[in-house]
Scaffold this active site. Structure first.
Site, PDB file in Angstrom:
ATOM      1  N   ARG A   1      10.534  -2.953  -2.736  1.00  0.00           N
ATOM      2  CA  ARG A   1       9.348  -3.601  -2.150  1.00  0.00           C
ATOM      3  C   ARG A   1       9.717  -4.855  -1.349  1.00  0.00           C
ATOM      4  NH1 ARG A   1       4.738  -7.002  -4.338  1.00  0.00           N
ATOM      5  NH2 ARG A   1       2.863  -6.327  -3.216  1.00  0.00           N
TER       6      ARG A   1
ATOM      7  N   ILE B   1       0.433  -6.718   2.180  1.00  0.00           N
ATOM      8  CA  ILE B   1       1.010  -5.600   1.440  1.00  0.00           C
ATOM      9  C   ILE B   1       0.238  -5.539   0.133  1.00  0.00           C
ATOM     10  CG2 ILE B   1       2.888  -7.094   0.559  1.00  0.00           C
ATOM     11  CD1 ILE B   1       4.621  -4.582   0.309  1.00  0.00           C
ATOM     12  N   SER B   2      -0.294  -4.380  -0.188  1.00  0.00           N
ATOM     13  CA  SER B   2      -1.198  -4.248  -1.328  1.00  0.00           C
ATOM     14  C   SER B   2      -0.496  -4.564  -2.647  1.00  0.00           C
ATOM     15  CB  SER B   2      -1.776  -2.827  -1.396  1.00  0.00           C
ATOM     16  OG  SER B   2      -2.648  -2.585  -0.323  1.00  0.00           O
ATOM     17  N   GLN B   3      -1.297  -4.989  -3.607  1.00  0.00           N
ATOM     18  CA  GLN B   3      -0.836  -5.209  -4.979  1.00  0.00           C
ATOM     19  C   GLN B   3      -0.212  -3.910  -5.514  1.00  0.00           C
ATOM     20  OE1 GLN B   3      -4.130  -5.353  -7.639  1.00  0.00           O
ATOM     21  NE2 GLN B   3      -3.066  -6.562  -9.190  1.00  0.00           N
TER      22      GLN B   3
END
EC number: 2.1.1.77
Length: 213
Positions: free
Chosen positions: A35, A61-63
């Protein structure tokens, strides 16, 4: 000896399991997807925290929990041919690419799409096709899709996306206005009939119409 990075990944996976992520393949792929490559270097030390992070251009950037939740919902339906609306950093794209046969991803911001393409090559993921365009319109020429995943909140469910959903297909989409109540919705298509299930409250950046060069 386990490195600091490995221990942070392990801790994140343990958090996801505790929060209800049970699909072992989803957990495996998230544990193996770096990530930290999908965000500015200045934020890389936060890469394995369960939080959304800014990536520029007003996007995030999503959780990890949300990526895992949406992916797990999609995988319950054994989707193989998936349309992603909102490539963003490409992190969700990369996770999907390791679980399905083909990912078609649409991004309205050209600079984000360029960076995401570079990351796909870096990770040797070659089953991803990307298009610069308006996510509200989908990618009609590549449909129908047995799975559609939308990574930004739509004020209502785009009819073009419904039209591109295959019979028996599933769409995972956050619905609601920015700064107001948003819900994660699972939509199934059965012929001309649609079924919707509300999963829970979420918070996403808005799905904006049009595109940006």
């Amino acid at each position: 000896m386990i490195s600091n990075g490995q221990s942070r990944v392990k801790r994140l996976i343990q958090q996801l399991e505790a929060l209800g992520i049970t699909n072992k393949e989803v957990l495996r792929v998230i544990s193996e997807t770096p990530r930290h490559l999908f965000m500015p270097e200045s934020l890389a030390h936060k890469a394995y925290e369960n939080t959304a992070l800014p990536i520029g251009n007003g996007q995030t950037i999503s959780q990890p929990l949300m990526v895992a939740t949406m992916t797990q919902l999609l995988m319950q339906h054994h989707c193989k041919n998936v349309l992603e609306i909102g490539t963003g950093s490409g992190y969700q794209t990369a996770v999907l690419a390791q679980l399905v046969d083909k990912v078609f991803s649409v991004e309205r911001i050209a600079t984000l799409q360029y960076q995401a393409k570079r990351r796909m090559r870096q990770l040797d993921l070659h089953n991803v096709a990307m298009r610069h365009g308006d996510g509200w319109k989908g990618w009609r020429s590549k449909g129908p899709f047995d799975g559609i995943i939308v990574t930004a909140a739509a004020s209502d469910i785009p009819q073009d996306l419904v039209d591109q959903l295959a019979d028996g297909g599933v769409m995972i989409i956050p619905v609601g206005e920015q700064h107001q109540s948003q819900s994660l919705v699972v939509m199934r298509r059965f012929g001309d009939s649609l079924e919707q299930q509300r999963i829970g409250d979420v918070r996403f950046v808005p799905l904006v119409k049009g595109d940006v060069v």
